[in-house]
Design a protein around this motif. Sequence first.
Motif: not given
Length: 164
Positions: A15-31
Motif C-alpha cells: 500500500w505504501f509503494w502504491l501510494l508513492i507510485t500514484l503520487a509520482v504519476i499524479f505529479f509527473v502526469v498531472g503537473r
Amino acid sequence: MPQLTQLALVYQSQWFWLLITLAVIFFVVGRGVVPKVEATVDSRDAQIAADLAAAEAAREQATATEEKFRAEIARVHADAQVAAGAARAKAGEEAAKRLAKADAELSGKTAEANAKLSAARDSALAAIEGVAADAARDIVAKVSGATVTAAEASKAVKMAMANG
C-alpha cells in the motif's frame, strides 16, 4: 502458518509503494504532461479561430471582388449595347443614304427611259400617220378614183386619230 501472519506486513508495504507510485504519476502526469496537452489544445483552438477569421476575411474579399466583377461586366454590357445601337443607327443612316442615291439614280434613268419611249412613240405615231396618209390616198384613189393631196390625207388621218 507463518505466511499468513506476514500478509499484513506485506500489504502495508504494498500500500505504501502504491501510494508513492500514484503520487509520482499524479505529479509527473498531472503537473507535467497535462499542462502541455492543454497548451497544445489551446494553441490549436487559437489557430483554428485564426484560420476561420482569415477564411471569413477571404470570403468577404472574394464577395467584394465578385461584386466589382459583376458591376464591370454590367458596365461593359451597357457600353456594348450603346455601341451596337450607335452602329445600327449609323448603318441605318448609311443604308438610307445609299437607298436615296439609288432612288435618285433610278428616277433619272426612269425619266430618261420615259423620254426615249415618248420620243419613240411620237416617231412611231408620225411614221404611222405617214403610212396611214399614204394608205388613205391609195384607198381613195382606188375606190373613188379621185386624187387627194398628201396634205389633205395627212390632215384627215390626224383628225381620225384625235377622235379615236
